[in-house]
Design a protein around this motif. Structure first.
Motif, mmCIF file in Angstrom:
data_model
loop_
_atom_site.group_PDB
_atom_site.id
_atom_site.type_symbol
_atom_site.label_atom_id
_atom_site.label_comp_id
_atom_site.label_asym_id
_atom_site.label_seq_id
_atom_site.Cartn_x
_atom_site.Cartn_y
_atom_site.Cartn_z
ATOM 1 N N PRO A 68 0.812 -1.224 0.000
ATOM 2 C CA PRO A 68 0.000 0.000 0.000
ATOM 3 C C PRO A 68 0.845 1.272 0.000
ATOM 4 N N PHE A 69 1.984 1.230 0.682
ATOM 5 C CA PHE A 69 2.819 2.423 0.738
ATOM 6 C C PHE A 69 3.282 2.830 -0.661
ATOM 7 N N PHE A 70 3.815 1.869 -1.428
ATOM 8 C CA PHE A 70 4.368 2.196 -2.740
ATOM 9 C C PHE A 70 3.303 2.356 -3.815
ATOM 10 N N PHE A 71 2.188 1.626 -3.702
ATOM 11 C CA PHE A 71 1.221 1.622 -4.789
ATOM 12 C C PHE A 71 -0.038 2.444 -4.505
ATOM 13 N N LEU A 72 -0.250 2.854 -3.245
ATOM 14 C CA LEU A 72 -1.425 3.663 -2.924
ATOM 15 C C LEU A 72 -1.060 4.955 -2.208
ATOM 16 N N ILE A 73 -0.422 4.834 -1.057
ATOM 17 C CA ILE A 73 -0.181 6.005 -0.217
ATOM 18 C C ILE A 73 0.702 7.034 -0.901
ATOM 19 N N SER A 74 1.844 6.596 -1.409
ATOM 20 C CA SER A 74 2.761 7.537 -2.049
ATOM 21 C C SER A 74 2.145 8.222 -3.275
ATOM 22 N N PRO A 75 1.527 7.474 -4.224
ATOM 23 C CA PRO A 75 0.912 8.154 -5.373
ATOM 24 C C PRO A 75 -0.225 9.087 -4.987
ATOM 25 N N ILE A 76 -1.020 8.696 -3.974
ATOM 26 C CA ILE A 76 -2.139 9.550 -3.571
ATOM 27 C C ILE A 76 -1.636 10.830 -2.919
ATOM 28 N N LEU A 77 -0.705 10.698 -1.984
ATOM 29 C CA LEU A 77 -0.178 11.890 -1.304
ATOM 30 C C LEU A 77 0.559 12.812 -2.270
ATOM 31 N N ARG A 78 1.170 12.234 -3.280
ATOM 32 C CA ARG A 78 1.882 13.043 -4.271
ATOM 33 C C ARG A 78 0.921 13.943 -5.039
ATOM 34 N N ALA A 79 -0.343 13.529 -5.115
ATOM 35 C CA ALA A 79 -1.331 14.302 -5.871
ATOM 36 C C ALA A 79 -2.104 15.285 -5.005
ATOM 37 N N VAL A 80 -1.892 15.260 -3.689
ATOM 38 C CA VAL A 80 -2.607 16.166 -2.787
ATOM 39 C C VAL A 80 -1.745 17.395 -2.531
ATOM 40 N N PRO A 81 -2.205 18.585 -2.927
ATOM 41 C CA PRO A 81 -1.349 19.779 -2.860
ATOM 42 C C PRO A 81 -0.745 20.063 -1.487
ATOM 43 N N LYS A 82 -1.505 19.878 -0.415
ATOM 44 C CA LYS A 82 -1.035 20.279 0.910
ATOM 45 C C LYS A 82 0.006 19.335 1.505
ATOM 46 N N VAL A 83 0.085 18.131 0.984
ATOM 47 C CA VAL A 83 1.038 17.168 1.557
ATOM 48 C C VAL A 83 2.037 16.634 0.527
#
Length: 254
Positions: free
Chosen positions: A184-199
């Motif tokens: 989940p870290f490499f395939f979900l969390i990192s890509p999702i957080l990368r797309a959220v402007p504040k984080v």
């Protein structure tokens, strides 16, 4: 106990397990195959690409596009190096034979390094040359500025991810838990957080984001550091994972 016999023992344990060969072959095939497909599709659709994408196109990193799926096999391999021993109970025999836990962890790390690095180098070079062939007139050459560094950078990234995963394996001991965190870290969390402007600024310092700089000729937009900084960021993640893994390995019973 000296390191040499421990290394021999760990080498025998790893090379006699079928999952070693399967996972490393899968890492090679998936990375090279998917990268080739993406390069071929990119070349076929070049004329329809926006001018902004053409202006920032990095032919070298495009030929490594398959690593984001191929690294899954590398992660599985590294986690199973220690996870299989805990699952089977073999860790008790290992610790009885090698009471020095730092020696055992170092030996496993060196075996992972010795196995993954050659495969990673082969994967990187084959992905590059095949990918550039499929990119046609949009290809890069190995002698172009920054290209050879990026090819070796991709191999370094694969190797560092394996060592990071080994550290997580020592932390969590159970393969299911380790993979349940890493996937989940490499395939979900990192890509999702990368797309959220504040984080997304925080996400830039995740190992996969730092690793993308290692395998790129051009610095990605929005990332405030280059390839060497990316290498040290990945290295810090590895040191942290193995360091905390060792601390818990030292304190826990088998």
């Amino acid at each position: 106990m000296t390191m040499v016999p421990v290394l021999r023992s760990e080498w025998i344990k790893v090379r006699t397990v079928l999952s070693t060969y399967i996972s490393l072959v899968v890492a090679f095939v998936v990375t090279v195959g998917l990268s080739a497909v993406i390069c071929a599709v990119t070349n076929a659709n070049w004329n329809s690409m926006p001018a902004s994408e053409k202006a920032t196109f990095d032919a070298t990193s495009t030929s490594f596009s398959g690593i984001y799926l191929g690294q899954l096999a590398v992660i599985v391999f590294a986690v199973l190096v220690i996870g299989n021993e805990y699952s089977s109970g073999m860790i008790r025999a290992s610790l009885a034979a090698v009471p020095g836990r730092a020696t055992l962890l170092a030996a496993k790390s060196l075996v992972v390094l010795g196995l993954v690095l050659p495969v990673a180098i082969a994967t990187s070079f084959v992905s590059f040359f095949l990918g550039q062939t499929l990119l046609g007139s949009h290809k890069a050459h190995i002698g172009d500025p920054g290209v050879l560094r990026a090819v070796f950078g991709m191999a370094l990234y694969m190797t560092l991810i394996a060592l990071l995963s080994l550290g997580v394996g020592f932390l969590l001991r159970k393969p299911v838990l380790s993979l349940g965190l890493l996937m989940p870290f490499f395939f979900l969390i990192s890509p999702i957080l990368r797309a959220v402007p504040k984080v997304k600024t925080v996400a830039h310092y995740f190992p996969d984001q730092a690793g993308s700089q290692l395998a790129s000729v051009h610095q990605a937009s929005g990332i405030p550091y280059g390839p060497w900084a990316g290498f040290f960021i990945c290295l810090l993640w590895v040191v942290a994972a193995l360091g905390f893994g060792y601390l818990l390995f030292q304190r826990r019973d088998a």
